[in-house]
Motif scaffolding. Structure first.
Motif, PDB file in Angstrom:
ATOM      1  N   ALA A 311       0.832  -1.210   0.000  1.00  0.00           N
ATOM      2  CA  ALA A 311       0.000   0.000   0.000  1.00  0.00           C
ATOM      3  C   ALA A 311       0.865   1.259   0.000  1.00  0.00           C
ATOM      4  N   LEU A 312       1.793   1.343   0.948  1.00  0.00           N
ATOM      5  CA  LEU A 312       2.539   2.588   1.111  1.00  0.00           C
ATOM      6  C   LEU A 312       3.497   2.852  -0.052  1.00  0.00           C
ATOM      7  N   SER A 313       3.916   1.786  -0.739  1.00  0.00           N
ATOM      8  CA  SER A 313       4.845   2.017  -1.847  1.00  0.00           C
ATOM      9  C   SER A 313       4.150   2.705  -3.023  1.00  0.00           C
ATOM     10  N   GLN A 314       2.832   2.771  -2.982  1.00  0.00           N
ATOM     11  CA  GLN A 314       2.150   3.489  -4.064  1.00  0.00           C
ATOM     12  C   GLN A 314       2.044   4.976  -3.777  1.00  0.00           C
ATOM     13  N   ILE A 315       2.062   5.332  -2.492  1.00  0.00           N
ATOM     14  CA  ILE A 315       1.857   6.743  -2.164  1.00  0.00           C
ATOM     15  C   ILE A 315       3.043   7.384  -1.463  1.00  0.00           C
ATOM     16  N   SER A 316       4.056   6.603  -1.134  1.00  0.00           N
ATOM     17  CA  SER A 316       5.149   7.219  -0.391  1.00  0.00           C
ATOM     18  C   SER A 316       6.470   6.589  -0.793  1.00  0.00           C
TER      19      SER A 316
ATOM     20  N   LEU B  78     -16.821  12.304  -4.195  1.00  0.00           N
ATOM     21  CA  LEU B  78     -15.697  13.215  -4.413  1.00  0.00           C
ATOM     22  C   LEU B  78     -14.368  12.469  -4.489  1.00  0.00           C
ATOM     23  N   GLY B  79     -14.451  11.146  -4.658  1.00  0.00           N
ATOM     24  CA  GLY B  79     -13.221  10.370  -4.779  1.00  0.00           C
ATOM     25  C   GLY B  79     -12.643   9.995  -3.424  1.00  0.00           C
ATOM     26  N   THR B  80     -11.455   9.367  -3.459  1.00  0.00           N
ATOM     27  CA  THR B  80     -10.788   8.999  -2.209  1.00  0.00           C
ATOM     28  C   THR B  80      -9.376   9.584  -2.200  1.00  0.00           C
ATOM     29  N   ASP B  81      -8.791   9.652  -1.003  1.00  0.00           N
ATOM     30  CA  ASP B  81      -7.453  10.238  -0.900  1.00  0.00           C
ATOM     31  C   ASP B  81      -6.374   9.158  -0.914  1.00  0.00           C
ATOM     32  N   SER B  82      -5.154   9.559  -0.586  1.00  0.00           N
ATOM     33  CA  SER B  82      -4.046   8.621  -0.728  1.00  0.00           C
ATOM     34  C   SER B  82      -4.090   7.496   0.307  1.00  0.00           C
ATOM     35  N   LEU B 250      -5.665  20.484   6.417  1.00  0.00           N
ATOM     36  CA  LEU B 250      -4.834  19.283   6.454  1.00  0.00           C
ATOM     37  C   LEU B 250      -4.991  18.469   5.165  1.00  0.00           C
ATOM     38  N   MET B 251      -6.211  18.457   4.648  1.00  0.00           N
ATOM     39  CA  MET B 251      -6.460  17.680   3.430  1.00  0.00           C
ATOM     40  C   MET B 251      -5.715  18.261   2.241  1.00  0.00           C
ATOM     41  N   LEU B 252      -5.415  19.566   2.324  1.00  0.00           N
ATOM     42  CA  LEU B 252      -4.718  20.214   1.201  1.00  0.00           C
ATOM     43  C   LEU B 252      -3.210  20.040   1.299  1.00  0.00           C
ATOM     44  N   ARG B 253      -2.758  19.514   2.419  1.00  0.00           N
ATOM     45  CA  ARG B 253      -1.334  19.475   2.670  1.00  0.00           C
ATOM     46  C   ARG B 253      -0.666  18.293   1.955  1.00  0.00           C
ATOM     47  N   GLY B 254       0.576  18.492   1.586  1.00  0.00           N
ATOM     48  CA  GLY B 254       1.405  17.396   1.089  1.00  0.00           C
ATOM     49  C   GLY B 254       0.833  16.644  -0.084  1.00  0.00           C
ATOM     50  N   ALA B 255       0.321  15.460   0.202  1.00  0.00           N
ATOM     51  CA  ALA B 255      -0.120  14.558  -0.855  1.00  0.00           C
ATOM     52  C   ALA B 255      -1.063  15.238  -1.834  1.00  0.00           C
TER      53      ALA B 255
END
Lengths: 530, 299, 317
Positions: A311-316, B78-82, B250-255
């Motif tokens: 899982a994490l290798s896809q996003i990090s 609205l989709g899903t996040d990382s 927080l949702m806008l941060r990073g990823a």
């Protein structure tokens, strides 16, 4: 007969292809390499700093005694040293220094400079900081019997010594300057490296230009380089994408790699490698109920690393599952053996059941609440924090995530002001002396934050460090690993990092290594035509 | 000119057959359509926060690694996040965080500021001078810098963020209410209360504070929007609310930014939520200001 | 008048002193210190003794009052000391960033003025019509959108749709005006738009107030524009609050663009501020706070003088 003719033909064809490819790969001189750096350097002194933000802009100005051969890591080769010999008892190392190596001010480098440099690193004068001094505890003294010979005398035979003098941090400085002011190098640059210093605008950019007197003939290929500092990830990625920076040497996550490849196609080349960095869960062994080995073992059992890796290798930037030594390195534990350790098995349900049983046996109630401190860096710190909390929830633990700024984060770790915390480690080479020092008793190792004392581990560390037989060394390493991760579960790794460098294909002659500290002097890098 | 009417008192005078509050609201909507639009947005947000447990399609905190970075679909609008978390649910629960932080800090900031401002005006003289100097000191720090300093001291987390946002608001409110209170202090009404020997506390709380209600209310609505924005900025810098709590900044941060091309929904929707909420509060507050006091000006 | 100016001027000193004391104490209360962070780098194996030695070098082992006195004595001689993080003089580090921050503040102010004065005036003249509503919605939207989000969308938009990105490092205007402007115009637009929202609103109410003056109301026969021209004088006074807002905002723009600078990778004062605070670089943070507070207090002072000059009653209060 016919068959043979075909194969001969094929060989001929293949060799043509190869020569064509070779011709295409003929290094071309000229051009300026622009690369992005994600932080700004504190001081300029490689001996005292610990951040890649110092190495990336500064390494091209300097040489080291030995260096890692980036193409054949972990093989080492001479840099300013031409050759070296080791005495039979392993206590005396003699280095022959190259002749005609010149500092950027035109003066010649001699054995005296090398000795002065290592004196500063190993026996720093009062008021001079040396970050990696402790790793050279085996060195008794250095001598420079003549202009081109340096001798290191050790107190005991050491398995790591020879590779330590290939450390990218140990820039060779000029003895005369150090004699006048041992802190001169914190604010100035004067080395023997392939590039000379041009300009630094604090917080903005760093510029170097070709050193025409560099001791390796025909190098460097580049006319110069420019490091631009881009702190935030989004603009850093954007800069590479827009071609304002051709490469970033630390690494991007897989999503960025995919975006860059999709947008720029074959203009982008991707290099990947497992990374000598890992994410760890530090457990405060002094706090209840974490003083109970059953609780600690339950915590590591609850984490499904194999699923996490997927899982994490896809996003990090996290990916490989490994023990105390980097998977893929000569010291790594083979997977078959690794999966026998608590929390590294491939049956997560059984592990969770066992974790629940241990928790119950230790008297930890369902829904037991505690905190996981973390550093407020989105990736990979917070990503792994979120993952670990989610895993612990599955065995009935209710964990609150507390990301903190760097200052309080390190202060709390050092002071033991935490219950559990995300911790990390990064080294420039695969070397048990480096990767295992975190696990000796916390009064002996300032980077062991788990607050336990264990004479067995201390002894194992010393044994492996002085073992001259690789097999014997490996045995001690395995024992250490089993004790730390399984029997005592003092503190444990979650995942290792995976380094991904998507860069403009024009950048040639820069092979990736397992560390972002290595191979940064840029001497072999060249730029193909656009 | 329409600007002349529209104070609460005027509307009350024109009582019809409808219940009072509805009459007022309708009047308000008619005269100030923009304010009404703002009120609707604010109400919608409040409802989302209250009913989050019912209307949110999923748990905002539970990761599902089988569903990472899914585009908007029938299941995940609205989709899903990382981490495979449903973005709609996180936005709905995020309104809770935003309102909690917004209301608490705007309320405490404005109230403490009003008390300090009024007390300072009432006592006058040396007390006033001292208080004013201290407020000047706080005021000369930019809002975000003062908030950063407070977070640096207290650490991150919802409660500390509330404090970090409240503290810089106090002097801003004190400044405005003091000005209004100065005018009231000299009225015969307060002079009489003083002559009758009422205690200072009583005069300040019973006689003076109610009279600065108009600027106070306006400040609260203005601060609400600001507080939500400030929270978003702090969380964006990693100094606000902690993962895995659902919060817009927080949702806008990073990823969200790194994945912006592959999963633009991650960067767009939380930003829209923040903008809409602050927009609603400002629109409503703006009209409220016009309605309560057309003369009152503030930055 | 001179007495008033002198009095206001002297009042600046205790405020600045208060700021100095406050920031000094706040920083020392915050957990963690610069030495801890310097050696936090991975792979470091630094003993406590070595760290204490470093602390002693930075003067962090001295009693607090002593550190404060040293700092004050330095300031009295215009010596702000060196950064605890880089070891370079603070004035040098700040000067590099101030160029960019000042220019950005000026550009954002220009954008804000160009937007807010005409928009505010037209909204007032056409009060409660659709024109008014559109202007108000436009300006409130500017206040509502987080500027970092706007910045991110701008960068991504340019990159994805135009395959172009503003330069990622600063070039002074006199060296290459084109490179300079193509970097700074975007953040100036993002920030200026936001900052125009308040000014538009103030302009609108200022113009409305003037229009409500009795002699204007009676001049019914005239058109609105003519009325405005009639009242140029009155308008000048009514616009003072607008000027105040713009002035104060300008002072804040120098140090307050913390997030925007990060998004556009601007090497400005705001970025330096965040770095200094998170690194616990006491000397740098202290100097920056004083700088920002000082510019704010000076703008305030100038505004007060202008008010007093226009309205003699204030002087005698």
């Amino acid at each position: 007969m016919k068959l043979r003719r075909v194969s001969v033909c094929m060989i001929a064809l293949a060799s043509i292809v190869i020569t064509v490819a070779m011709a295409a790969e003929q290094p071309k001189a000229g051009g300026t390499l622009i690369f992005a750096v994600g932080e700004t350097p504190p001081s300029f002194d490689g001996h005292r700093e610990t951040t890649f933000a110092m190495l990336h802009p500064l390494a091209p100005h300097y040489s080291t005694l030995l260096r890692f051969d980036a193409d054949k890591y972990p093989k080492i080769e001479g840099d300013v040293a031409e050759s070296w010999t080791v005495s039979r008892d392993g206590l005396t190392y003699t280095f022959k220094i190259r002749k005609g190596v010149k500092f950027h001010d035109g003066s010649l480098l001699t054995a005296r400079d090398v000795k002065a440099t290592y004196d500063k690193i190993i026996f720093p004068p009062e008021g001079v900081a040396s970050a990696r001094k402790a790793y050279f505890a085996m060195v008794e003294k250095m001598e420079a019997p003549d202009e081109s010979t340096v001798v290191f005398r050790l107190k005991w035979p050491s398995a790591s010594f020879i590779r330590q003098v290939a450390s990218p941090w140990n820039f060779i400085y000029k003895a005369d300057i150090l004699a006048k002011d041992p802190r001169w190098y914190e604010k100035n640059v004067m080395g023997t490296g392939p590039f000379t210093f041009v300009e630094y605008v604090p917080g903005s950019h760093w510029v170097g230009k070709k050193n025409p007197d560099y001791f390796v003939k025909g190098r460097p290929y580049l006319d110069g380089y420019r490091a631009i500092f881009i702190r935030d990830t989004a603009p850093r990625v954007a800069a590479v994408r827009a071609g304002q920076a051709l490469i970033e040497f630390r690494g991007f996550n897989p999503a960025v790699r995919d975006d860059l490849v999709r947008a720029l196609g074959d203009k982008i080349r991707v290099q990947e490698s497992p990374w000598i960095c890992n994410m760890t869960v530090a457990i405060n062994n002094e706090k209840k109920p974490f003083d109970d080995v059953r609780v600690r073992k339950a915590l590591t059992l609850a984490i499904d690393r194999w699923e996490g890796s997927k899982a994490l290798s896809q996003i990090s930037i996290m990916k490989p599952v490994g023990g105390l030594m980097r998977p893929g390195s000569e010291f790594a534990t083979p997977e078959a053996e690794l999966t026998k350790l608590a929390g590294f098995g491939k049956d997560p349900e059984a592990a969770r059941k066992e974790a629940r049983r241990l928790l119950k046996e230790a008297g930890v109630p369902e829904g037991f609440a505690f905190t996981l401190k973390n550093r407020n860096v989105k990736e990979p710190y917070e990503a792994v924090g979120v993952y670990v909390i989610d895993q612990w929830r599955k065995v009935g633990l209710n964990v609150t995530h507390l990301p903190q700024e760097g200052g309080p984060y390190f202060a709390d770790l050092r002071a033991g002001n935490y219950e559990t915390s995300i911790d990390f480690n990064c080294d420039f080479m695969d070397e048990p002396d480096y990767q295992l020092i975190k696990f000796i008793s916390s009064d002996k190792s300032p980077i062991n934050y788990a607050r336990y004392k264990d004479a067995v581990l201390d002894e194992l560390y010393e044994k492996q460090s002085r073992a001259t037989d690789p097999k014997e060394r490996l045995k001690h390493i395995r024992q250490t690993e089993k004790r730390v991760l399984d029997e005592q579960a003092y503190t444990f790794h979650v995942l290792w990092w995976y380094r991904i460098i998507p860069h403009w294909a024009r950048v040639k002659g820069w092979p990736i290594t397992p560390s972002h500290y290595l191979n940064q002097d840029l001497r072999d890098v060249w730029l193909a035509a656009e | 000119m329409a600007e002349a009417v529209g104070t609460a008192a005027d509307v009350k005078g024109a009582k019809g057959s409808l219940p009072g509050w509805l009459e007022i609201s309708l009047r308000f909507a008619q005269q100030r359509p923009l304010g009404a639009a703002g009120a609707v947005i604010v109400l919608g947000m409040a409802l989302a926060a209250l009913l989050a447990d019912i209307i949110a399609p999923g748990d905002p905190q539970v990761s599902n690694y089988a569903l990472m970075l899914r585009p908007p679909s029938a299941e995940h609008w609205l989709g899903t996040d990382s981490f495979g978390r449903d973005i709609l649910s996180r936005i709905i629960y995020g309104s809770r965080t935003a309102l909690l932080i917004g209301f608490t800090s705007a309320f405490f900031g404005a109230t403490l500021g009003a008390v300090i401002g009024v007390a300072s005006a009432y006592f006058g003289g040396r007390v006033d001078l001292m208080v004013q100097r201290f407020m000047d000191i706080l005021l000369s720090f930019p809002l975000i810098i003062l908030a950063l300093a407070v977070v640096a001291i207290l650490g991150t987390g919802t409660m500390n963020v509330i404090l970090a946002i409240t503290i810089p608001m106090i002097p801003r409110c004190a400044l405005v209410t003091r000005a209004s209170a100065l005018a009231i202090r000299e009225t015969p009404y307060v002079t009489a209360a003083r002559a009758m020997g009422f205690s200072h506390t009583r005069i300040i709380f019973r006689h003076m504070l109610p009279n600065v209600m108009a600027p106070y209310l306006i400040l609260v609505t203005a601060f609400l929007g600001q507080a939500i924005l400030l929270e978003a900025s702090l969380s964006f810098l990693g100094l606000g609310v902690a993962e895995p709590t659902a919060a817009w900044g927080l949702m806008l941060r990073g990823a969200a930014v790194e994945f912006a091309e592959r999963a633009p929904w991650m960067a767009i929707f939380p930003g829209v939520a923040i903008s809409a909420a602050v927009f609603g509060f400002n629109l409503f507050g703006d009209s409220l200001r016009d309605a309560l006091d057309p003369k009152l000006r503030m930055g | 008048m001179q007495r008033y100016i002198l009095k206001r001027f002297l009042l600046m000193i205790p405020t600045l002193f208060g700021v100095a004391v406050l920031v000094f104490l706040l920083l020392r209360v915050a957990p963690g210190d610069v030495v801890e962070l310097k050696y936090a780098g991975v792979g470091a194996f630094v003993s406590k003794e070595a760290m204490d030695q470093e602390r002693a070098q930075l003067g962090l082992d001295k009693p607090l009052w002593r550190q404060f006195m040293d700092w004050m004595w330095g300031i009295a001689r215009f010596d702000f000391g060196t950064s605890m993080w880089t070891g370079r003089p603070i004035t040098y580090e700040i000067a590099i960033r101030l160029q960019l921050s000042l220019q950005l503040a000026i550009m954002a102010t220009v954008v804000a003025v160009l937007l807010s004065i005409p928009l505010g005036t037209i909204a007032a003249l056409r009060q409660d019509t659709w024109v008014d509503y559109v202007v108000r919605v436009f300006s409130i939207a500017g206040l509502a959108m987080p500027s970092f989000w706007l910045g991110i969308l701008m960068i991504l938009g340019m990159l994805i749709f135009f395959r172009w990105l503003p330069p990622m490092f600063f070039t002074p205007f006199w060296i290459d005006p084109w490179a300079n402007l193509s970097q700074l115009i975007w953040p100036a637009l993002a920030v200026g738009y936001r900052y125009s929202a308040v000014a538009t609103r103030m302009t609108r109410s200022a113009v409305l107030e003037v229009l409500r003056e009795d002699y204007i109301r009676t001049a019914r026969a005239k058109g609105l524009w003519e009325k405005l021209i009639l009242t140029r004088h009155a308008l000048k006074n009514a616009m003072l609050p607008v000027v105040t807002v713009i002035g104060l905002e300008f002072a804040f723009l120098i140090g307050g663009l913390v997030v925007t600078e990060q998004v556009f990778n601007l090497n400005g004062i705001g970025m330096l501020f965040v770095e200094a605070i998170t690194r616990r670089d006491y000397t740098m943070t202290q100097a920056l706070v004083l700088l920002v507070s000082f510019s704010f207090i000076v703008v305030n002072f100038v505004m007060d003088i202008v008010y007093a000059w226009l309205d003699p009653r204030i002087r005698y209060q």
